[in-house]
Design a protein around this motif. Structure first.
Motif, short mmCIF file in Angstrom:
data_model
loop_
_atom_site.label_atom_id
_atom_site.label_comp_id
_atom_site.label_asym_id
_atom_site.label_seq_id
_atom_site.Cartn_x
_atom_site.Cartn_y
_atom_site.Cartn_z
N PRO A 142 0.83 -1.22 0.00
CA PRO A 142 0.00 0.00 0.00
C PRO A 142 0.86 1.26 0.00
N PRO A 143 0.23 2.43 -0.25
CA PRO A 143 1.04 3.66 -0.28
C PRO A 143 1.58 4.02 1.10
N ARG A 144 2.63 4.81 1.07
CA ARG A 144 3.21 5.31 2.32
C ARG A 144 3.02 6.82 2.36
N GLU A 145 2.78 7.36 3.54
CA GLU A 145 2.58 8.81 3.64
C GLU A 145 3.84 9.58 3.32
N ARG A 146 4.95 9.10 3.81
CA ARG A 146 6.20 9.79 3.49
C ARG A 146 7.31 8.75 3.33
N VAL A 147 8.31 9.13 2.60
CA VAL A 147 9.41 8.20 2.35
C VAL A 147 10.63 8.64 3.14
N MET A 148 11.47 7.66 3.45
CA MET A 148 12.59 7.90 4.36
C MET A 148 13.93 8.00 3.64
N ALA A 149 13.94 7.77 2.34
CA ALA A 149 15.24 7.71 1.67
C ALA A 149 15.12 8.19 0.24
N HIS A 150 16.25 8.40 -0.40
CA HIS A 150 16.27 8.73 -1.82
C HIS A 150 16.24 7.43 -2.62
N CYS A 151 15.66 7.52 -3.82
CA CYS A 151 15.62 6.34 -4.68
C CYS A 151 17.04 5.98 -5.09
N PRO A 152 17.35 4.68 -5.20
CA PRO A 152 18.69 4.29 -5.62
C PRO A 152 19.06 4.95 -6.95
N ALA A 153 20.35 5.16 -7.13
CA ALA A 153 20.83 5.94 -8.28
C ALA A 153 20.21 5.49 -9.59
N GLU A 154 19.86 6.46 -10.42
CA GLU A 154 19.34 6.14 -11.74
C GLU A 154 20.46 5.64 -12.62
N ASP A 155 20.17 4.66 -13.40
CA ASP A 155 21.20 3.99 -14.18
C ASP A 155 20.79 4.03 -15.65
N SER A 156 21.73 3.83 -16.54
CA SER A 156 21.33 3.57 -17.92
C SER A 156 20.75 2.15 -17.94
N THR A 157 20.02 1.82 -18.98
CA THR A 157 19.39 0.49 -19.03
C THR A 157 20.35 -0.60 -19.52
N GLU A 158 21.58 -0.24 -19.87
CA GLU A 158 22.47 -1.18 -20.54
C GLU A 158 22.71 -2.46 -19.73
N HIS A 159 23.03 -2.32 -18.44
CA HIS A 159 23.30 -3.51 -17.61
C HIS A 159 22.03 -4.37 -17.50
N LEU A 160 20.90 -3.71 -17.30
CA LEU A 160 19.63 -4.45 -17.20
C LEU A 160 19.37 -5.23 -18.49
N LEU A 161 19.61 -4.60 -19.64
CA LEU A 161 19.34 -5.25 -20.92
C LEU A 161 20.26 -6.45 -21.14
N GLN A 162 21.51 -6.32 -20.70
CA GLN A 162 22.44 -7.45 -20.84
C GLN A 162 21.99 -8.64 -20.00
N LEU A 163 21.66 -8.36 -18.72
CA LEU A 163 21.19 -9.45 -17.85
C LEU A 163 19.88 -10.03 -18.38
N ASP A 164 19.06 -9.17 -18.96
CA ASP A 164 17.74 -9.59 -19.43
C ASP A 164 17.83 -10.65 -20.53
N SER A 165 18.70 -10.41 -21.52
CA SER A 165 18.77 -11.40 -22.61
C SER A 165 19.42 -12.69 -22.11
N GLU A 166 20.38 -12.57 -21.17
CA GLU A 166 20.99 -13.77 -20.58
C GLU A 166 19.94 -14.58 -19.81
N ALA A 167 19.06 -13.87 -19.11
CA ALA A 167 18.06 -14.53 -18.26
C ALA A 167 16.98 -15.22 -19.09
N LEU A 168 16.49 -14.53 -20.13
CA LEU A 168 15.33 -15.06 -20.87
C LEU A 168 15.70 -15.78 -22.16
#
Ligand code: COA
Length: 286
Positions: A142-168
């Motif tokens: 469910p939603p939270r009224e307030r958050v306690m931290a910053h979102c983890p660093a934004e990344d390019s999608t390159e690493h995700l895409l590499q793992l993705d094709s290996e995984a699927l």
């Protein structure tokens, strides 16, 4: 078994504002999480099939989404999804008819049909010969009224895409880049774990999330949960002990189960490394 002979399944030729609104009504009626942007992606990258009532209103849908090339000499895969029938029209063969049309296209193209089934859908797909491979659970927080931290660093999608094709075992670069480039989407990472966040109708969807070490995935999930106040959903493969512990600690509860199904008919399946998958992109996207 309802007869499907008289049911007219049409390929959607024009993605009009009216068609988009009627398709989105099907999503709302089934309490699913997709946005109009998802329908737009199915239309631009794949094929949408619809069934209309006597007044021309769309009351049934199905999508075929071709995945990119498979690794090695495996056959290409197409994902079938968005098999939706308006609640008042269910039980009269519309689901079977629209699914049959989607499957006929995939088979004619020499591709392997795959899908993620709800329990209602699974009962239908086994009748066409689909077999279960592995399952996952949708968790919601469910939603939270307030958050306690910053979102983890934004990344390019390159690493995700590499793992993705290996995984699927197939390439989803075009599809995932399309989702990642939407307003409100972002790619986040922690250690070796990488995930995509996207806006949905009722919740922010976390996935796909990939990591060679499950502990990194659990840490990333925890960091996202601490930093996002919106409702969150995530689809986690069954048997992920560290992920499940993190989900429970962060206030997620299990909502429903899905089973990944395939109809290979002798075609060579792509090689997978499912242990890398900590969360799927969603039942509609593999
Ligand atoms: C699943 C769904 C598309 C079926 O549409 P439908 O038009 O009612 O289906 P049909 O009348 O063509 O029935 C086809 C088969 O679906 C299965 N089925 C349909 N409704 C079901 C239900 N409530 N529970 C279990 N199985 C069901 C049955 O196997 C049925 O075969 P039968 O007639 O031989 O018993 C529809 O119930 C729906 O939109 N559900 C919500 C969204 C969803 O779960 N979609 C599937 C995604 S994988």
């Amino acid at each position: 078994m309802a007869s499907t002979e008289a049911i007219n399944v049409q390929r959607l030729d024009a993605f009009t504002t009216q068609a988009q609104a009627q398709l989105q009504q099907l999503v709302e009626d089934s309490h699913w999480n997709q946005l109009a942007a998802d329908w737009a992606l199915f239309f631009s990258l794949g094929t949408l099939y619809v069934v209309r009532d006597g007044g021309g209103v769309i009351v049934g849908s199905g999508a075929v989404l071709p995945m990119g090339s498979s690794l090695g000499d495996a056959a290409p895969v197409s994902w079938i999804s968005m098999i939706l029938v308006s609640p008042k029209q269910r039980g009269h063969g519309l689901g079977r008819a629209v699914f049959g049309r989607c499957l006929a296209q995939v088979t004619a193209e020499g591709r392997i049909p795959m899908l993620d089934a709800t329990p209602e859908g699974e009962a239908l797909y086994v009748q066409f010969g689909f077999e279960p491979t592995w399952g996952f659970t949708r968790w919601r927080r469910p939603p939270r009224e307030r958050v306690m931290a910053h979102c983890p660093a934004e990344d390019s999608t390159e690493h995700l895409l590499q793992l993705d094709s290996e995984a699927l075992g197939f390439d989803r670069r075009v599809l995932l880049s399309g989702i990642a480039s939407r307003v409100g989407s972002r790619c986040v990472h922690h250690a070796d774990a990488s995930a995509l966040l996207r806006q949905g109708r009722t919740a922010v969807h976390i996935g796909p999330m990939h990591a060679t070490e499950e502990a990194d995935g659990a840490a990333l999930l925890h960091a996202v949960a601490a930093a996002v106040s919106d409702v969150l959903v995530v689809d986690v493969p069954k048997g992920r002990c560290l992920m499940e512990a993190a989900l429970k600690a962060d206030g997620f509860t299990p909502e429903r189960s899905f089973v990944r199904m395939v109809l290979s008919k002798g075609l060579k399946l792509p090689p997978t490394k499912t242990e890398i998958v900590q969360a799927v992109a969603g039942p509609e996207y593999a």
